[in-house]
Design an enzyme around this catalytic site. Sequence first.
Site, PDB file in Angstrom:
ATOM      1  N   LYS A 181       5.983 -10.796 -18.664  1.00 38.63           N
ATOM      2  CA  LYS A 181       5.538  -9.477 -19.143  1.00 38.63           C
ATOM      3  C   LYS A 181       4.186  -9.582 -19.817  1.00 38.63           C
ATOM      4  O   LYS A 181       3.269  -8.831 -19.528  1.00 38.63           O
ATOM      5  CB  LYS A 181       6.570  -8.900 -20.126  1.00 38.63           C
ATOM      6  CG  LYS A 181       7.836  -8.410 -19.493  1.00 38.63           C
ATOM      7  CD  LYS A 181       7.675  -7.125 -18.720  1.00 38.63           C
ATOM      8  CE  LYS A 181       7.558  -7.171 -17.243  1.00 38.63           C
ATOM      9  NZ  LYS A 181       8.341  -7.852 -16.324  1.00 38.63           N
TER      10      LYS A 181
ATOM     11  N   LYS B   9       3.522  -2.830  -7.198  1.00 37.68           N
ATOM     12  CA  LYS B   9       4.908  -2.708  -7.626  1.00 37.68           C
ATOM     13  C   LYS B   9       5.858  -3.324  -6.621  1.00 37.68           C
ATOM     14  O   LYS B   9       6.859  -3.912  -6.966  1.00 37.68           O
ATOM     15  CB  LYS B   9       5.268  -1.232  -7.816  1.00 37.68           C
ATOM     16  CG  LYS B   9       6.685  -1.006  -8.317  1.00 37.68           C
ATOM     17  CD  LYS B   9       6.857  -1.525  -9.721  1.00 37.68           C
ATOM     18  CE  LYS B   9       8.256  -1.286 -10.234  1.00 37.68           C
ATOM     19  NZ  LYS B   9       8.457  -1.915 -11.551  1.00 37.68           N
TER      20      LYS B   9
ATOM     21  N   TRP C 229      -3.730  -1.885  -1.361  1.00 41.75           N
ATOM     22  CA  TRP C 229      -3.731  -3.189  -2.017  1.00 41.75           C
ATOM     23  C   TRP C 229      -4.242  -4.137  -0.955  1.00 41.75           C
ATOM     24  O   TRP C 229      -3.568  -4.379   0.053  1.00 41.75           O
ATOM     25  CB  TRP C 229      -2.323  -3.572  -2.478  1.00 41.75           C
ATOM     26  CG  TRP C 229      -2.294  -4.796  -3.336  1.00 41.75           C
ATOM     27  CD1 TRP C 229      -2.481  -4.869  -4.695  1.00 41.75           C
ATOM     28  CD2 TRP C 229      -2.111  -6.159  -2.900  1.00 41.75           C
ATOM     29  NE1 TRP C 229      -2.391  -6.162  -5.124  1.00 41.75           N
ATOM     30  CE2 TRP C 229      -2.180  -6.984  -4.058  1.00 41.75           C
ATOM     31  CE3 TRP C 229      -1.893  -6.753  -1.683  1.00 41.75           C
ATOM     32  CZ2 TRP C 229      -2.031  -8.368  -4.013  1.00 41.75           C
ATOM     33  CZ3 TRP C 229      -1.746  -8.135  -1.620  1.00 41.75           C
ATOM     34  CH2 TRP C 229      -1.820  -8.929  -2.785  1.00 41.75           C
TER      35      TRP C 229
ATOM     36  N   HIS D 158       9.160 -33.054 -24.200  1.00 44.67           N
ATOM     37  CA  HIS D 158       8.807 -33.789 -22.962  1.00 44.67           C
ATOM     38  C   HIS D 158       7.420 -33.403 -22.478  1.00 44.67           C
ATOM     39  O   HIS D 158       7.141 -33.477 -21.277  1.00 44.67           O
ATOM     40  CB  HIS D 158       9.873 -33.499 -21.892  1.00 44.67           C
ATOM     41  CG  HIS D 158      11.236 -33.920 -22.306  1.00 44.67           C
ATOM     42  ND1 HIS D 158      11.623 -35.239 -22.424  1.00 44.67           N
ATOM     43  CD2 HIS D 158      12.306 -33.189 -22.717  1.00 44.67           C
ATOM     44  CE1 HIS D 158      12.876 -35.301 -22.845  1.00 44.67           C
ATOM     45  NE2 HIS D 158      13.324 -34.066 -23.029  1.00 44.67           N
TER      46      HIS D 158
ATOM     47  N   GLU E  13       1.329 -10.545 -17.239  1.00 44.55           N
ATOM     48  CA  GLU E  13       1.014  -9.644 -16.114  1.00 44.55           C
ATOM     49  C   GLU E  13       0.408  -8.317 -16.586  1.00 44.55           C
ATOM     50  O   GLU E  13      -0.249  -7.633 -15.801  1.00 44.55           O
ATOM     51  CB  GLU E  13       2.222  -9.396 -15.234  1.00 44.55           C
ATOM     52  CG  GLU E  13       3.314  -8.537 -15.804  1.00 44.55           C
ATOM     53  CD  GLU E  13       4.394  -8.220 -14.761  1.00 44.55           C
ATOM     54  OE1 GLU E  13       4.085  -8.094 -13.572  1.00 44.55           O
ATOM     55  OE2 GLU E  13       5.556  -8.107 -15.159  1.00 44.55           O
TER      56      GLU E  13
ATOM     57  N   ASN F 226       0.466   0.206   6.254  1.00 41.55           N
ATOM     58  CA  ASN F 226       0.936  -0.653   5.175  1.00 41.55           C
ATOM     59  C   ASN F 226       1.593  -1.854   5.843  1.00 41.55           C
ATOM     60  O   ASN F 226       2.431  -1.698   6.712  1.00 41.55           O
ATOM     61  CB  ASN F 226       1.951   0.090   4.295  1.00 41.55           C
ATOM     62  CG  ASN F 226       2.514  -0.827   3.209  1.00 41.55           C
ATOM     63  OD1 ASN F 226       1.923  -1.846   2.894  1.00 41.55           O
ATOM     64  ND2 ASN F 226       3.659  -0.443   2.647  1.00 41.55           N
ATOM     65  N   GLY F 227       1.120  -3.065   5.492  1.00 38.15           N
ATOM     66  CA  GLY F 227       1.709  -4.271   6.075  1.00 38.15           C
ATOM     67  C   GLY F 227       0.613  -5.198   6.562  1.00 38.15           C
ATOM     68  O   GLY F 227      -0.531  -5.121   6.122  1.00 38.15           O
TER      69      GLY F 227
ATOM     70  N   GLU G 291      10.996 -14.259 -18.816  1.00 37.33           N
ATOM     71  CA  GLU G 291      10.665 -12.840 -18.602  1.00 37.33           C
ATOM     72  C   GLU G 291       9.646 -12.368 -19.627  1.00 37.33           C
ATOM     73  O   GLU G 291       8.699 -11.655 -19.297  1.00 37.33           O
ATOM     74  CB  GLU G 291      11.933 -11.988 -18.655  1.00 37.33           C
ATOM     75  CG  GLU G 291      11.723 -10.501 -18.507  1.00 37.33           C
ATOM     76  CD  GLU G 291      11.001 -10.099 -17.220  1.00 37.33           C
ATOM     77  OE1 GLU G 291      10.874 -10.948 -16.304  1.00 37.33           O
ATOM     78  OE2 GLU G 291      10.508  -8.962 -17.153  1.00 37.33           O
TER      79      GLU G 291
ATOM     80  N   CYS H 101       0.883  -1.187   0.000  1.00 39.02           N
ATOM     81  CA  CYS H 101       0.000   0.000   0.000  1.00 39.02           C
ATOM     82  C   CYS H 101       0.909   1.221   0.000  1.00 39.02           C
ATOM     83  O   CYS H 101       2.112   1.115   0.156  1.00 39.02           O
ATOM     84  CB  CYS H 101      -0.853   0.031   1.265  1.00 39.02           C
ATOM     85  SG  CYS H 101      -1.864  -1.425   1.485  1.00 39.02           S
TER      86      CYS H 101
ATOM     87  N   ARG I  29       1.787   1.093  -5.951  1.00 42.08           N
ATOM     88  CA  ARG I  29       1.929   0.158  -4.838  1.00 42.08           C
ATOM     89  C   ARG I  29       0.612  -0.508  -4.474  1.00 42.08           C
ATOM     90  O   ARG I  29       0.577  -1.450  -3.677  1.00 42.08           O
ATOM     91  CB  ARG I  29       2.485   0.882  -3.608  1.00 42.08           C
ATOM     92  CG  ARG I  29       3.813   1.569  -3.808  1.00 42.08           C
ATOM     93  CD  ARG I  29       4.212   2.390  -2.604  1.00 42.08           C
ATOM     94  NE  ARG I  29       4.337   1.543  -1.434  1.00 42.08           N
ATOM     95  CZ  ARG I  29       5.460   0.888  -1.119  1.00 42.08           C
ATOM     96  NH1 ARG I  29       6.515   0.995  -1.906  1.00 42.08           N
ATOM     97  NH2 ARG I  29       5.538   0.146  -0.049  1.00 42.08           N
TER      98      ARG I  29
HETATM   99  C1  AGP Z   1       7.734  -7.871 -12.523  1.00 45.51           C
HETATM  100  O1  AGP Z   1       7.225  -7.234 -13.693  1.00 45.51           O
HETATM  101  C2  AGP Z   1       6.749  -7.836 -11.394  1.00 45.51           C
HETATM  102  N1  AGP Z   1       6.347  -6.519 -11.107  1.00 45.51           N
HETATM  103  C3  AGP Z   1       7.213  -8.634 -10.200  1.00 45.51           C
HETATM  104  O2  AGP Z   1       7.434  -9.958 -10.619  1.00 45.51           O
HETATM  105  C4  AGP Z   1       8.515  -8.131  -9.516  1.00 45.51           C
HETATM  106  O3  AGP Z   1       9.621  -8.363 -10.347  1.00 45.51           O
HETATM  107  C5  AGP Z   1       8.701  -8.921  -8.210  1.00 45.51           C
HETATM  108  O4  AGP Z   1       7.621  -8.608  -7.354  1.00 45.51           O
HETATM  109  C6  AGP Z   1      10.027  -8.609  -7.507  1.00 45.51           C
HETATM  110  O5  AGP Z   1      10.059  -7.264  -7.121  1.00 45.51           O
HETATM  111  P1  AGP Z   1      11.468  -6.664  -6.575  1.00 45.51           P
HETATM  112  O6  AGP Z   1      12.438  -6.714  -7.711  1.00 45.51           O
HETATM  113  O7  AGP Z   1      11.139  -5.260  -6.165  1.00 45.51           O
HETATM  114  O8  AGP Z   1      11.899  -7.516  -5.434  1.00 45.51           O
END
Ligand code: AGP
Length: 609
Positions: A486, A604, A74, A505, A489, A100-101, A482, A2, A27
Amino acid sequence: MCGIVGYIGPKSVVPVLIDGLKKLEYRGYDSAGVAVAGAAGLRLCRVQGKVAVLEETLAKSPIEGTYGLGHTRWATHGRPSERNAHPHVDCSGDIVVVHNGIIENYLSLKTMLRDEKHEFRTETDTEVIAHLVEKFFKGSLEEAVRAALAVMEGAFAVGAMSVKDPGRIVVAKMGPPLLVGVGEGETIVSSDINPILAHTPHVAFLEDGEMAVIDAAGPRFTDFKGKPIEKKIEKILWNPLMIEKQGFKHFMLKEIFEQPQVVRDTLMGRLSLDQGEVLLDETGLGPDVLRGIRRAVLIACGTSSHAAYVGKYLLESLAGIPADVEFASEYRYRDFILERDALVIVISQSGETADTLAALRAVKSRGAATLAITNAVSSSIAREAGGVLYTHAGPEIGVAATKTFTAQMTALTLIALGLAQAKGASSREGRLEVIEELQRLPHKIEKILGRAAAIEDLAKDFMSFSHFLFLGRWVNFPVALEGALKLKEISYIHAEAYAGGEMKHGPIALIDEKMPTMAIIPKDRVYDKMLSNLAEIKARSGCILAVADEDDKAIGDHVDVVIPIPATHPLLTPFLAVVPLQLFAYYIAAKRGADVDQPRNLAKSVTVE
Ligand code: AGP
């Protein structure tokens, strides 16, 4: 997960809070709210939905105050709703908190408070904090917050204010980040640096167990027991402009296009071209320490784990040491074996990912040497690791990591070269070849970015597929991972990645005209093997898009679409191959009308488990 913002100063507080929340929205954006206090007492406004909804609501029904708190959420406990939106209040409505937490013992605290006749209105753990402060309040908000913190367990960044102790905000940190911006006659608190930079470059980073009591005179810092502490006020050099879109439709696209400069900035000052060497003194890992390292353990989550995976190949090939990649969320709960001459590298762009931070703490308790690669100065992971190698990517606002991934690979290449140098692994010529090619990468990335329109056209043809397969081999298998992440997500299209050799396999059973394949096939040691994998797909009517060397004139006979990239050192292909995949995912998501910078269900920085 958050975002918290607070302000005391001469400016009109609601616009400051709203602007701050907009910069924190990446966030979390399920719901949002503000509380302001002033001559008219305490005023709250909370909405379900994004900060824009809050702003519209406030425009219709303005509230005034001289200081206040804001929050963008969040959801962890209690579904996204106006009722569960922060700030939360106590029974009297005179005490307000944002959080937050996760309060891990909130249920037992809630039972205790209910037995004492406190009335709860929400499903959140946060509301418990408001009632705890009420329970302990005897005139001093600071003391009441301190007493509440003493019984709370879990992770929390908390802000509190009360009309019964007016003119001050009390904040406390245990886990998620909390920063205090110290301006001229004004103070702003925030979950990260961006809202603060609009007001002052002078920032104090609270550490776990620290509080700040803020009034018109500024912040006063103590520990949770009330012992005064001196906090270093750092001057942050990022300029506020870096957190604006600068003409791009989305932050993510801007950040994809910033990658050439990010590579340059992350290399800057860390290469001695005349010596053909890398300079890693800032990490505290001198040549003697590096020489003694026998194994690397790379720990991360999400995209950062994909960068770690590229690092694995770099460390094996350049430094000649075994390297294992571990998901932080798994590793922290394992009976892991860690020898004393292992180097643990934790990778996290935010420097606050709860699982990665917990894994770091677990390995530190074993006495292992630890190094952080992070983009966030003075983040928890940066501060708690034995050494840190900062990526210089600048703030990354898009929830989907792009430029920080490339910056992480840059840092990992430097570390692999540094280890190779210290251990005499790979020849000086071999190392110099990599160093010289690293210098050429920014220009080669620019060439790929110059072809973005072609990838945008391609996105039109593939935006309606419901499934996608990504294939890569050797150092480009992590790039396939990766690329799949992308796409899934930000466009919500199901995408899977496999090592090319794995197709036979099982996954090849998926192939038909509805399951296109994106393959990364540069002319490297596994080119022929990858070509065979693609032939097997073609034989089953699979549609293939190939990211391939621009001078590969044969590949067009084996695939349906070629996405050319400049040739480079085989180990450095990931820097180039990932860019078309980022653009491909971005344009498909944008054309599908997805919320590219703030994809659903994501945040994020995952600062809770
Ligand atoms: C990647 O596009 C995502 N936002 C997510 O997988 C991110 O890489 C992951 O949460 C790790 O975050 P960090 O690098 O801040 O630890």
